[in-house]
Design a protein around this motif. Structure first.
Motif, PDB file in Angstrom:
ATOM      1  N   ARG A  21       0.835  -1.202   0.000  1.00 36.28           N
ATOM      2  CA  ARG A  21       0.000   0.000   0.000  1.00 36.28           C
ATOM      3  C   ARG A  21       0.872   1.254   0.000  1.00 36.28           C
ATOM      4  O   ARG A  21       0.607   2.205  -0.743  1.00 36.28           O
ATOM      5  CB  ARG A  21      -0.930  -0.017   1.226  1.00 36.28           C
ATOM      6  CG  ARG A  21      -1.843   1.147   1.317  1.00 36.28           C
ATOM      7  CD  ARG A  21      -2.893   1.077   0.228  1.00 36.28           C
ATOM      8  NE  ARG A  21      -3.736   2.254   0.334  1.00 36.28           N
ATOM      9  CZ  ARG A  21      -4.363   2.803  -0.662  1.00 36.28           C
ATOM     10  NH1 ARG A  21      -4.296   2.261  -1.844  1.00 36.28           N
ATOM     11  NH2 ARG A  21      -5.090   3.873  -0.501  1.00 36.28           N
ATOM     12  N   ASN A  22       1.921   1.270   0.802  1.00 33.52           N
ATOM     13  CA  ASN A  22       2.835   2.418   0.828  1.00 33.52           C
ATOM     14  C   ASN A  22       3.548   2.592  -0.510  1.00 33.52           C
ATOM     15  O   ASN A  22       3.728   3.714  -0.986  1.00 33.52           O
ATOM     16  CB  ASN A  22       3.857   2.273   1.959  1.00 33.52           C
ATOM     17  CG  ASN A  22       3.240   2.521   3.329  1.00 33.52           C
ATOM     18  OD1 ASN A  22       2.209   3.173   3.443  1.00 33.52           O
ATOM     19  ND2 ASN A  22       3.871   1.991   4.355  1.00 33.52           N
ATOM     20  N   ALA A  23       3.930   1.494  -1.127  1.00 35.82           N
ATOM     21  CA  ALA A  23       4.581   1.561  -2.436  1.00 35.82           C
ATOM     22  C   ALA A  23       3.622   2.118  -3.484  1.00 35.82           C
ATOM     23  O   ALA A  23       4.017   2.922  -4.336  1.00 35.82           O
ATOM     24  CB  ALA A  23       5.094   0.183  -2.845  1.00 35.82           C
ATOM     25  N   ASP A  25       1.080   4.145  -2.886  1.00 34.34           N
ATOM     26  CA  ASP A  25       0.921   5.574  -2.588  1.00 34.34           C
ATOM     27  C   ASP A  25       2.109   6.374  -3.115  1.00 34.34           C
ATOM     28  O   ASP A  25       1.942   7.460  -3.682  1.00 34.34           O
ATOM     29  CB  ASP A  25       0.775   5.803  -1.076  1.00 34.34           C
ATOM     30  CG  ASP A  25      -0.562   5.311  -0.530  1.00 34.34           C
ATOM     31  OD1 ASP A  25      -1.480   5.059  -1.350  1.00 34.34           O
ATOM     32  OD2 ASP A  25      -0.672   5.171   0.710  1.00 34.34           O
ATOM     33  N   LEU A  26       3.310   5.824  -2.925  1.00 30.09           N
ATOM     34  CA  LEU A  26       4.505   6.498  -3.442  1.00 30.09           C
ATOM     35  C   LEU A  26       4.472   6.580  -4.967  1.00 30.09           C
ATOM     36  O   LEU A  26       4.810   7.615  -5.546  1.00 30.09           O
ATOM     37  CB  LEU A  26       5.780   5.761  -3.001  1.00 30.09           C
ATOM     38  CG  LEU A  26       6.273   6.066  -1.598  1.00 30.09           C
ATOM     39  CD1 LEU A  26       7.417   5.133  -1.235  1.00 30.09           C
ATOM     40  CD2 LEU A  26       6.735   7.507  -1.491  1.00 30.09           C
ATOM     41  N   ALA A  27       4.046   5.512  -5.604  1.00 32.04           N
ATOM     42  CA  ALA A  27       3.969   5.500  -7.070  1.00 32.04           C
ATOM     43  C   ALA A  27       2.973   6.552  -7.561  1.00 32.04           C
ATOM     44  O   ALA A  27       3.243   7.268  -8.530  1.00 32.04           O
ATOM     45  CB  ALA A  27       3.577   4.112  -7.566  1.00 32.04           C
ATOM     46  N   GLU A  28       1.824   6.675  -6.893  1.00 35.75           N
ATOM     47  CA  GLU A  28       0.836   7.679  -7.284  1.00 35.75           C
ATOM     48  C   GLU A  28       1.383   9.094  -7.084  1.00 35.75           C
ATOM     49  O   GLU A  28       1.170   9.978  -7.919  1.00 35.75           O
ATOM     50  CB  GLU A  28      -0.449   7.489  -6.475  1.00 35.75           C
ATOM     51  CG  GLU A  28      -1.251   6.271  -6.868  1.00 35.75           C
ATOM     52  CD  GLU A  28      -2.467   6.055  -5.981  1.00 35.75           C
ATOM     53  OE1 GLU A  28      -2.815   6.961  -5.196  1.00 35.75           O
ATOM     54  OE2 GLU A  28      -3.066   4.975  -6.086  1.00 35.75           O
ATOM     55  N   THR A  29       2.083   9.293  -5.981  1.00 31.99           N
ATOM     56  CA  THR A  29       2.667  10.610  -5.702  1.00 31.99           C
ATOM     57  C   THR A  29       3.718  10.961  -6.746  1.00 31.99           C
ATOM     58  O   THR A  29       3.744  12.087  -7.264  1.00 31.99           O
ATOM     59  CB  THR A  29       3.287  10.630  -4.289  1.00 31.99           C
ATOM     60  OG1 THR A  29       2.270  10.308  -3.333  1.00 31.99           O
ATOM     61  CG2 THR A  29       3.885  11.982  -3.972  1.00 31.99           C
TER      62      THR A  29
END
Length: 90
Positions: A21-23, A25-29
């Motif tokens: 999930r964190n990965a 979110d980072l990809a979307e950012t």
């Protein structure tokens, strides 16, 4: 102590889900920042083209202003000469 027990008993799937999930979110950012960067680069390019276009337009404008300045100087000279000639003629 209760928190440490809960942490110790977390399932590996839960940890893996959080990492995934964190990965995501980072990809979307990163995607959003990349999109904004591309848009800013496009705006910069458009502004540079606009600036170049304005710089190319200036020489004719400056030449026109030089002509107006010469005409004004000629008119001033004529206005200064006319009273002197009238005074000399009298």
């Amino acid at each position: 102590m209760i928190g440490s027990i809960a942490t110790a008993t977390m399932a590996p799937e839960s940890v893996s889900f959080r990492i995934t999930r964190n990965a995501e979110d980072l990809a979307e950012t990163i995607h959003a920042l990349s999109y904004r960067l591309v848009k800013l680069e496009q705006r910069l390019a458009a502004l540079e083209i606009q600036l170049d276009h304005r710089n190319q337009e200036e020489p004719p404008d400056l030449a026109s202003l030089d002509n107006v300045e010469r005409l004004l100087n000629d008119c001033r000279n004529l206005l200064e000469i006319a009273p002197q000639q009238l005074a000399e003629a009298a």
